[in-house]
Design a protein around this motif. Structure first.
Motif, PDB file in Angstrom:
ATOM      1  N   GLU A 134      -3.671   6.831  79.315  1.00  0.00           N
ATOM      2  CA  GLU A 134      -4.951   8.116  79.345  1.00  0.00           C
ATOM      3  C   GLU A 134      -4.427   9.217  78.531  1.00  0.00           C
ATOM      4  O   GLU A 134      -3.175   9.599  78.416  1.00  0.00           O
ATOM      5  N   GLY A 135      -5.507   9.576  77.908  1.00  0.00           N
ATOM      6  CA  GLY A 135      -5.307  10.801  76.866  1.00  0.00           C
ATOM      7  C   GLY A 135      -5.302  10.238  75.470  1.00  0.00           C
ATOM      8  O   GLY A 135      -5.908  10.703  74.800  1.00  0.00           O
ATOM      9  N   SER A 136      -3.984   9.831  74.982  1.00  0.00           N
ATOM     10  CA  SER A 136      -3.742   9.195  73.844  1.00  0.00           C
ATOM     11  C   SER A 136      -4.446   8.152  73.429  1.00  0.00           C
ATOM     12  O   SER A 136      -4.676   7.893  72.226  1.00  0.00           O
ATOM     13  N   GLY A 137      -4.865   7.256  74.458  1.00  0.00           N
ATOM     14  CA  GLY A 137      -5.425   5.959  74.061  1.00  0.00           C
ATOM     15  C   GLY A 137      -4.519   4.844  73.396  1.00  0.00           C
ATOM     16  O   GLY A 137      -4.837   3.792  72.791  1.00  0.00           O
ATOM     17  N   LEU A 138      -3.106   5.132  73.490  1.00  0.00           N
ATOM     18  CA  LEU A 138      -2.240   4.237  73.082  1.00  0.00           C
ATOM     19  C   LEU A 138      -2.271   2.764  73.741  1.00  0.00           C
ATOM     20  O   LEU A 138      -2.233   2.730  74.800  1.00  0.00           O
ATOM     21  N   PHE A 139      -2.348   1.939  72.977  1.00  0.00           N
ATOM     22  CA  PHE A 139      -2.522   0.595  73.561  1.00  0.00           C
ATOM     23  C   PHE A 139      -1.282   0.150  74.445  1.00  0.00           C
ATOM     24  O   PHE A 139      -0.208   0.132  73.985  1.00  0.00           O
ATOM     25  N   ILE A 140      -1.447  -0.535  75.604  1.00  0.00           N
ATOM     26  CA  ILE A 140      -0.516  -1.224  76.329  1.00  0.00           C
ATOM     27  C   ILE A 140      -0.568  -2.645  76.133  1.00  0.00           C
ATOM     28  O   ILE A 140       0.232  -3.469  75.906  1.00  0.00           O
ATOM     29  N   ALA A 141      -1.792  -3.064  76.921  1.00  0.00           N
ATOM     30  CA  ALA A 141      -1.937  -4.609  76.830  1.00  0.00           C
ATOM     31  C   ALA A 141      -3.228  -4.879  77.171  1.00  0.00           C
ATOM     32  O   ALA A 141      -4.081  -4.145  77.947  1.00  0.00           O
ATOM     33  N   ASN A 142      -3.774  -6.014  76.894  1.00  0.00           N
ATOM     34  CA  ASN A 142      -4.997  -6.737  77.474  1.00  0.00           C
ATOM     35  C   ASN A 142      -4.790  -7.868  78.377  1.00  0.00           C
ATOM     36  O   ASN A 142      -3.710  -8.956  78.231  1.00  0.00           O
ATOM     37  N   VAL A 143      -5.287  -7.514  79.794  1.00  0.00           N
ATOM     38  CA  VAL A 143      -4.645  -8.592  80.768  1.00  0.00           C
ATOM     39  C   VAL A 143      -5.593  -9.322  81.109  1.00  0.00           C
ATOM     40  O   VAL A 143      -6.740  -9.086  81.653  1.00  0.00           O
ATOM     41  N   PRO A 144      -5.680 -10.673  81.328  1.00  0.00           N
ATOM     42  CA  PRO A 144      -6.513 -11.582  81.880  1.00  0.00           C
ATOM     43  C   PRO A 144      -6.902 -11.415  83.574  1.00  0.00           C
ATOM     44  O   PRO A 144      -5.604 -10.794  84.206  1.00  0.00           O
ATOM     45  N   THR A 145      -7.906 -11.875  83.861  1.00  0.00           N
ATOM     46  CA  THR A 145      -8.024 -11.820  85.294  1.00  0.00           C
ATOM     47  C   THR A 145      -8.294 -13.017  85.649  1.00  0.00           C
ATOM     48  O   THR A 145      -8.607 -14.118  85.032  1.00  0.00           O
ATOM     49  N   VAL A 146      -8.249 -13.204  86.971  1.00  0.00           N
ATOM     50  CA  VAL A 146      -8.540 -14.612  87.678  1.00  0.00           C
ATOM     51  C   VAL A 146      -9.533 -14.566  88.933  1.00  0.00           C
ATOM     52  O   VAL A 146      -9.459 -13.546  89.731  1.00  0.00           O
TER      53      VAL A 146
ATOM     54  N   GLY B 198     -16.625 -10.940  74.345  1.00  0.00           N
ATOM     55  CA  GLY B 198     -16.374 -10.752  72.993  1.00  0.00           C
ATOM     56  C   GLY B 198     -15.084  -9.934  72.574  1.00  0.00           C
ATOM     57  O   GLY B 198     -14.753  -9.730  71.468  1.00  0.00           O
ATOM     58  N   GLY B 199     -14.599  -9.243  73.688  1.00  0.00           N
ATOM     59  CA  GLY B 199     -13.473  -8.271  73.330  1.00  0.00           C
ATOM     60  C   GLY B 199     -13.851  -6.879  73.539  1.00  0.00           C
ATOM     61  O   GLY B 199     -12.887  -6.073  73.291  1.00  0.00           O
ATOM     62  N   GLN B 200     -15.200  -6.554  73.475  1.00  0.00           N
ATOM     63  CA  GLN B 200     -15.774  -5.169  73.338  1.00  0.00           C
ATOM     64  C   GLN B 200     -15.250  -4.484  74.750  1.00  0.00           C
ATOM     65  O   GLN B 200     -15.702  -4.856  75.680  1.00  0.00           O
ATOM     66  N   PRO B 201     -15.109  -3.329  74.592  1.00  0.00           N
ATOM     67  CA  PRO B 201     -15.108  -2.545  75.971  1.00  0.00           C
ATOM     68  C   PRO B 201     -16.378  -2.341  76.596  1.00  0.00           C
ATOM     69  O   PRO B 201     -17.281  -2.203  75.714  1.00  0.00           O
ATOM     70  N   THR B 202     -16.494  -2.246  78.075  1.00  0.00           N
ATOM     71  CA  THR B 202     -17.461  -2.074  78.772  1.00  0.00           C
ATOM     72  C   THR B 202     -17.492  -0.662  79.312  1.00  0.00           C
ATOM     73  O   THR B 202     -16.666  -0.090  78.922  1.00  0.00           O
ATOM     74  N   ALA B 203     -18.413  -0.136  79.822  1.00  0.00           N
ATOM     75  CA  ALA B 203     -18.765   1.154  80.568  1.00  0.00           C
ATOM     76  C   ALA B 203     -17.598   1.133  81.747  1.00  0.00           C
ATOM     77  O   ALA B 203     -17.459   2.132  82.487  1.00  0.00           O
ATOM     78  N   ALA B 204     -17.212   0.020  82.311  1.00  0.00           N
ATOM     79  CA  ALA B 204     -16.473  -0.043  83.500  1.00  0.00           C
ATOM     80  C   ALA B 204     -14.988   0.236  83.156  1.00  0.00           C
ATOM     81  O   ALA B 204     -14.419  -0.603  82.511  1.00  0.00           O
ATOM     82  N   THR B 205     -14.679   1.602  83.535  1.00  0.00           N
ATOM     83  CA  THR B 205     -13.392   2.050  83.341  1.00  0.00           C
ATOM     84  C   THR B 205     -12.976   2.896  84.598  1.00  0.00           C
ATOM     85  O   THR B 205     -13.768   3.302  85.283  1.00  0.00           O
ATOM     86  N   ALA B 206     -11.788   2.732  84.433  1.00  0.00           N
ATOM     87  CA  ALA B 206     -11.085   4.050  85.609  1.00  0.00           C
ATOM     88  C   ALA B 206      -9.553   4.249  85.335  1.00  0.00           C
ATOM     89  O   ALA B 206      -8.926   3.661  84.180  1.00  0.00           O
ATOM     90  N   THR B 207      -8.928   5.122  86.199  1.00  0.00           N
ATOM     91  CA  THR B 207      -7.638   5.623  85.572  1.00  0.00           C
ATOM     92  C   THR B 207      -6.816   4.987  86.802  1.00  0.00           C
ATOM     93  O   THR B 207      -7.253   4.947  88.034  1.00  0.00           O
ATOM     94  N   ALA B 208      -5.401   4.959  86.707  1.00  0.00           N
ATOM     95  CA  ALA B 208      -4.486   4.390  87.955  1.00  0.00           C
ATOM     96  C   ALA B 208      -3.324   5.355  87.705  1.00  0.00           C
ATOM     97  O   ALA B 208      -2.752   5.596  86.686  1.00  0.00           O
ATOM     98  N   GLU B 209      -3.026   6.082  88.690  1.00  0.00           N
ATOM     99  CA  GLU B 209      -1.406   7.008  88.762  1.00  0.00           C
ATOM    100  C   GLU B 209      -0.482   5.892  88.946  1.00  0.00           C
ATOM    101  O   GLU B 209      -0.606   5.245  89.803  1.00  0.00           O
ATOM    102  N   VAL B 210       0.533   6.099  88.103  1.00  0.00           N
ATOM    103  CA  VAL B 210       1.774   5.071  87.946  1.00  0.00           C
ATOM    104  C   VAL B 210       2.789   5.993  88.750  1.00  0.00           C
ATOM    105  O   VAL B 210       3.160   7.148  88.497  1.00  0.00           O
ATOM    106  N   SER B 211       3.394   5.383  89.793  1.00  0.00           N
ATOM    107  CA  SER B 211       4.664   5.688  90.379  1.00  0.00           C
ATOM    108  C   SER B 211       5.558   5.417  89.554  1.00  0.00           C
ATOM    109  O   SER B 211       6.063   4.237  89.369  1.00  0.00           O
ATOM    110  N   LEU B 212       6.309   6.567  89.036  1.00  0.00           N
ATOM    111  CA  LEU B 212       7.456   6.413  88.073  1.00  0.00           C
ATOM    112  C   LEU B 212       8.787   6.732  88.614  1.00  0.00           C
ATOM    113  O   LEU B 212       8.878   7.429  89.598  1.00  0.00           O
ATOM    114  N   ARG B 213       9.693   5.782  88.288  1.00  0.00           N
ATOM    115  CA  ARG B 213      11.101   5.781  88.883  1.00  0.00           C
ATOM    116  C   ARG B 213      12.220   6.004  87.586  1.00  0.00           C
ATOM    117  O   ARG B 213      11.877   5.934  86.673  1.00  0.00           O
TER     118      ARG B 213
END
Length: 201
Positions: free
Chosen positions: A139-151, A186-201
């Motif tokens: 979030e913020g920088s837009g740095l890519f992490i991964a594309n994750v499949p769903t089931v 086709g791999g294009q981003p949709t308008a469905a987006t949200a953020t998740a706060e990560v519990s860092l250790r």
């Protein structure tokens, strides 16, 4: 939190109060009014404590549509023989918003080890449509992490779940907040987006 003066007086800067919390897990035994395991449940009306009514994937639901026999978890406190609830989670309840949306139920990370784990779901998948992928970015920088499949979830039509376990990541790819975006076929981003706060250790 606060500071202690030279003569031992504590000067308070911030005070945090939390209500007593009890968790009840069971089934809905009545809807008008709501009862769980035959225990009366009322949603809190105190504006200082936000109330959440969600399904087991974390999407907001219409609690009035819940039915007797559905599994449920209630968080709140007891007062006058009634469970005063600030969160009600109903298993298998449809999302209130029928549109495409994404949410995370758990996110943990260890930047020093390059590890990130995120569990979430997508709701509003059209009937007959394939399970979409979800793009994870910082979030913020837009740095890519991964594309994750769903089931697709066979017990919850229109819902697909995902679990990402990343290792060997750069520390910058294990942020405090992850941006999740549902991708079209086709791999294009949709308008469905949200953020998740990560519990860092």
């Amino acid at each position: 939190t606060g500071q202690v003066s030279a003569n031992g007086v504590v000067m308070i800067e911030q005070v945090i109060f939390e209500p007593a919390e009890n968790v009840v897990i069971g089934v809905i035994t009545g809807t008008q009014p709501l009862t769980v395991n035959n225990m009366p449940v009322e949603l809190l009306t105190d504006s200082r404590i936000p109330v959440s009514t969600v399904n087991d994937h974390g999407f907001e639901i219409d609690l009035a549509q819940a039915t007797v026999g559905q599994g449920v978890a209630v968080e709140g406190y007891f007062a006058g023989g009634v469970m005063k609830a600030f969160q009600v989670s109903v298993t298998g309840a449809p999302a209130k918003d029928p549109g495409l949306q994404v949410a995370a139920s758990r996110a943990q990370g260890r930047p020093d080890k390059g590890e990130l784990q995120l569990h979430g779901a997508v709701s509003g998948v059209a009937p007959g449509a394939p399970a979409p992928a979800v793009r994870l970015e910082v979030e913020g920088s837009g740095l890519f992490i991964a594309n994750v499949p769903t089931v697709l979830d066979p017990l919850a039509p229109g819902t697909a779940t995902f679990l990402y376990r990343g290792s060997g990541l750069d520390p910058e790819q294990v942020p405090a907040v992850v941006r999740m975006t549902v991708l079209a076929s086709g791999g294009q981003p949709t308008a469905a987006t949200a953020t998740a706060e990560v519990s860092l250790r």
